[in-house]
Design an enzyme around this catalytic site. Structure first.
Site, PDB file in Angstrom:
ATOM      1  N   HIS A  90       1.229  75.718   4.222  1.00  0.00           N
ATOM      2  CA  HIS A  90       0.437  75.279   3.504  1.00  0.00           C
ATOM      3  C   HIS A  90      -0.523  75.190   3.034  1.00  0.00           C
ATOM      4  O   HIS A  90      -0.264  74.083   2.928  1.00  0.00           O
ATOM      5  CB  HIS A  90       1.782  76.623   2.608  1.00  0.00           C
ATOM      6  CG  HIS A  90       2.412  74.852   1.529  1.00  0.00           C
ATOM      7  ND1 HIS A  90       1.520  74.365   0.302  1.00  0.00           N
ATOM      8  CD2 HIS A  90       3.546  74.331   2.299  1.00  0.00           C
ATOM      9  CE1 HIS A  90       2.279  73.061   0.163  1.00  0.00           C
ATOM     10  NE2 HIS A  90       3.763  73.130   1.211  1.00  0.00           N
ATOM     11  N   ASP A 122       2.178  67.117   1.254  1.00  0.00           N
ATOM     12  CA  ASP A 122       2.333  68.103   1.110  1.00  0.00           C
ATOM     13  C   ASP A 122       1.453  69.065   0.626  1.00  0.00           C
ATOM     14  O   ASP A 122       0.999  69.174  -1.089  1.00  0.00           O
ATOM     15  CB  ASP A 122       3.910  68.078  -0.500  1.00  0.00           C
ATOM     16  CG  ASP A 122       4.554  69.653  -0.403  1.00  0.00           C
ATOM     17  OD1 ASP A 122       4.503  70.529   0.689  1.00  0.00           O
ATOM     18  OD2 ASP A 122       5.036  69.579  -1.676  1.00  0.00           O
ATOM     19  N   GLU A 163       2.170  78.333  -1.438  1.00  0.00           N
ATOM     20  CA  GLU A 163       3.681  78.466  -1.162  1.00  0.00           C
ATOM     21  C   GLU A 163       4.122  77.812  -2.757  1.00  0.00           C
ATOM     22  O   GLU A 163       5.634  77.667  -3.301  1.00  0.00           O
ATOM     23  CB  GLU A 163       3.149  77.813  -0.156  1.00  0.00           C
ATOM     24  CG  GLU A 163       5.201  77.192   0.549  1.00  0.00           C
ATOM     25  CD  GLU A 163       6.131  76.065  -0.138  1.00  0.00           C
ATOM     26  OE1 GLU A 163       6.320  75.517   0.957  1.00  0.00           O
ATOM     27  OE2 GLU A 163       4.637  75.367  -0.983  1.00  0.00           O
ATOM     28  N   GLU A 164       3.418  77.017  -3.084  1.00  0.00           N
ATOM     29  CA  GLU A 164       4.353  76.314  -4.326  1.00  0.00           C
ATOM     30  C   GLU A 164       4.890  77.493  -5.457  1.00  0.00           C
ATOM     31  O   GLU A 164       5.873  76.212  -6.187  1.00  0.00           O
ATOM     32  CB  GLU A 164       3.164  75.275  -4.907  1.00  0.00           C
ATOM     33  CG  GLU A 164       2.735  74.157  -3.315  1.00  0.00           C
ATOM     34  CD  GLU A 164       4.565  73.349  -3.044  1.00  0.00           C
ATOM     35  OE1 GLU A 164       4.778  73.399  -3.465  1.00  0.00           O
ATOM     36  OE2 GLU A 164       3.667  72.355  -1.982  1.00  0.00           O
ATOM     37  N   ASP A 199       5.284  72.271   7.205  1.00  0.00           N
ATOM     38  CA  ASP A 199       5.272  71.412   6.285  1.00  0.00           C
ATOM     39  C   ASP A 199       5.608  70.287   6.080  1.00  0.00           C
ATOM     40  O   ASP A 199       7.219  69.749   6.120  1.00  0.00           O
ATOM     41  CB  ASP A 199       5.992  72.822   5.482  1.00  0.00           C
ATOM     42  CG  ASP A 199       5.890  72.430   3.535  1.00  0.00           C
ATOM     43  OD1 ASP A 199       4.713  71.725   3.179  1.00  0.00           O
ATOM     44  OD2 ASP A 199       6.345  73.480   3.248  1.00  0.00           O
ATOM     45  N   HIS A 245       5.441  66.088  -5.437  1.00  0.00           N
ATOM     46  CA  HIS A 245       5.061  66.984  -5.948  1.00  0.00           C
ATOM     47  C   HIS A 245       5.043  66.076  -6.906  1.00  0.00           C
ATOM     48  O   HIS A 245       4.641  66.576  -8.799  1.00  0.00           O
ATOM     49  CB  HIS A 245       6.452  67.833  -6.344  1.00  0.00           C
ATOM     50  CG  HIS A 245       6.255  68.928  -5.659  1.00  0.00           C
ATOM     51  ND1 HIS A 245       7.393  70.590  -5.803  1.00  0.00           N
ATOM     52  CD2 HIS A 245       6.076  69.480  -4.985  1.00  0.00           C
ATOM     53  CE1 HIS A 245       7.370  71.181  -5.351  1.00  0.00           C
ATOM     54  NE2 HIS A 245       6.365  70.738  -4.359  1.00  0.00           N
TER      55      HIS A 245
END
Length: 498
Positions: free
Chosen positions: A274, A286, A318-319, A347, A447
């Site tokens: 992603h 990420d 994707e997130e 990923d 994140h």
């Protein structure tokens, strides 16, 4: 020039393809050795630096629906086109904005009456569509009382809904798989609404706001406390009113997809990761790391006359629920799905406190999710062979549905890949195997805004880029051991994995 060198080598070797068997010392082995030498961590990092610059110029994020994502997609597309690929943009939908007009309603109407409090007892799953339904609640594969450690698989499998009465409100327990899997399984079973409740262990009792990115189920859905779920599950004949009153506006973004000019289109090797970040940060580990490695490999092998067509995918959304990969797979016919012989997913391949984790295609660790579709074990073994050739250890990681392999596995496509860890905690055993610090997250910036170019482990990035190059090169010439797929076989694989 470096791509041209590889192309010339491969072109000279091509006439030998029919004469040289595909094994160690064969054409696949020769190409793998060349490609691994050409793919360098330093060049992958240049792509990461470009993604960081894009984030810096666009409010610190590359999330879907932002200029940062659009610029990231343009960067990848430009590099691929200059390398000689035919590039396509696949439009996908995503929730651009969502808001509630009035507070949600969850009320027990029979056999007694009770009104639950929004924000305390339950919250609306963003981006739930509007809906107002009164119906009997039906529990789905609940684990009550909860086990000491999280173990619930409620609603993760379509088989959990055997005997579910269409039109009822599904009552599902948190655990094991992403919320979106539970939502879509409930919708397919004919649920008129959905209540997911927290699992019940310490720290897993209260509801909390979250965006699961899924609206296509078309049913109102809420996330409740364990106390509410447990009460409803233990109330025979419980009937509730569930109401959500919300505004949902859909936006459009793009997957970026490119495939080799050469190769048999009946045998596709698909490589994906992603491209989007979370809103909070630039997402350089990420998943800039996986995207950058895939891009570098694509550039290096652009002109090579491979035997099997290789398709590279840079997923959007994707997130917020695997939206790009899910909508891509949903757009394919059965015949098109059958042509994808393997899907390789990358990923987070450069976590600061990394471990070399391979998706557990054969379920050899015997925990969590089952084995992947037939052929997944062979993918895992091929990665194991590469790390073994460098005397590097690996550990398995579950197909837990948290990344873009999920939609491919769901339709029976064998899958595999590399993962270096996210918010999970590194064990002492892993610290002994890989170095780093036990008792600390693999990626403490997961994140967060600090997932920047400074959040990359260069060693892991370099090794994993080589491992990806090795695997892509070998599958590009050799799919021996990967079972041919037909629609009936794919359906059987899906059932066996559920």
């Amino acid at each position: 020039m470096r791509r041209l060198v590889i192309a010339l080598i491969a072109t000279l070797a091509l006439p030998l393809a029919m004469a040289v068997p595909a094994h160690a010392g064969g054409l696949d082995d020769a190409f793998a050795k060349v490609l691994v030498k050409k793919v360098k961590g330093a060049n992958v990092k240049k792509h990461l630096q470009a993604l960081q610059a894009i984030a810096d110029a666009n409010g610190g994020t590359r999330a879907i629906g932002t200029p940062g994502y659009d610029a990231s997609a343009a960067y990848v597309e430009g590099k691929l086109r200059r390398a000689g690929y035919k590039v396509t943009r696949q439009p996908i939908n995503f929730p651009e904005s969502w808001s509630e007009n009035t507070p949600p309603v969850l009320t027990l109407t029979a056999p007694t009456s009770k009104t639950y409090t929004p924000g305390t007892d339950f919250v609306t799953f963003e981006p739930s569509p509007s809906g107002d339904v009164t119906a009997q609640v039906q529990g789905v594969d609940l684990t009550l009382p909860p086990t000491p450690s999280p173990s619930s698989t409620s609603g993760c499998e379509e088989s959990d809904f055997a005997g579910f009465v269409a039109g009822r409100i599904a009552l599902i327990q948190r655990g094991t798989c992403p919320f979106v899997n539970k939502v879509m399984n409930a919708a397919r079973a004919g649920a008129s609404g959905l209540i997911v409740f927290n699992e019940g262990q310490p720290g897993r009792t209260d509801p909390y706001p979250l965006n699961i990115g899924e609206w296509r189920a078309g049913i109102p859905m809420v996330f409740a406390s364990f106390a509410v779920g447990n009460e409803l599950a233990n109330t025979p004949g419980a009937t509730v009113r569930l109401k959500v009153d919300a505004n949902l506006v859909l936006g459009t973004s793009d997957n970026v997809i490119a495939e080799t000019r050469f190769g048999d289109p009946r045998n596709v090797v698909m490589v994906g990761g992603h491209l989007d970040s979370v809103t909070a940060g630039p997402g350089i580990n990420d998943n800039g790391s996986g995207s950058a490695a895939i891009l570098e490999i694509a550039e290096e092998m652009a002109l090579v006359p491979v035997k099997n067509k290789v398709r590279f995918a840079f997923w959007a959304g994707e997130e917020i629920g695997l939206l790009g990969s899910d909508q891509y797979v949903a757009s394919l016919s059965e015949a098109q799905r059958d042509r994808i012989r393997v899907y390789l997913n990358f990923d987070m391949i450069a976590s600061p406190n990394y471990a070399y984790k391979l998706y557990d295609g054969d379920d050899s660790d015997g925990v969590g999710s089952p084995a992947g579709p037939p052929g997944s074990a062979q993918i895992e073994k091929q990665f194991e062979a590469f790390y073994g050739s460098r005397s590097l250890p690996t550990v398995g990681t579950d197909f837990d549905g948290r990344s873009d392999y999920g939609p491919f596995i769901a339709v029976g496509i064998p899958s595999g890949g590399i993962f270096t860890g996210a918010e999970g905690i590194k064990t002492p055993e892993e610290a002994a195997m890989f170095g780093g610090t036990a008792g600390v997250a693999y990626d403490e910036c997961y994140h967060q805004a600090c997932d920047t170019i400074a959040n990359i482990n260069d060693t892991a990035l370099d090794v994993d880029a080589d491992a990806i190059a090795d695997s892509v090169a070998r599958f590009a010439f050799n799919l021996r051991g990967i079972p041919a797929r037909t629609a009936p076989q794919a359906a059987a694989a899906t059932l066996s994995a559920s």
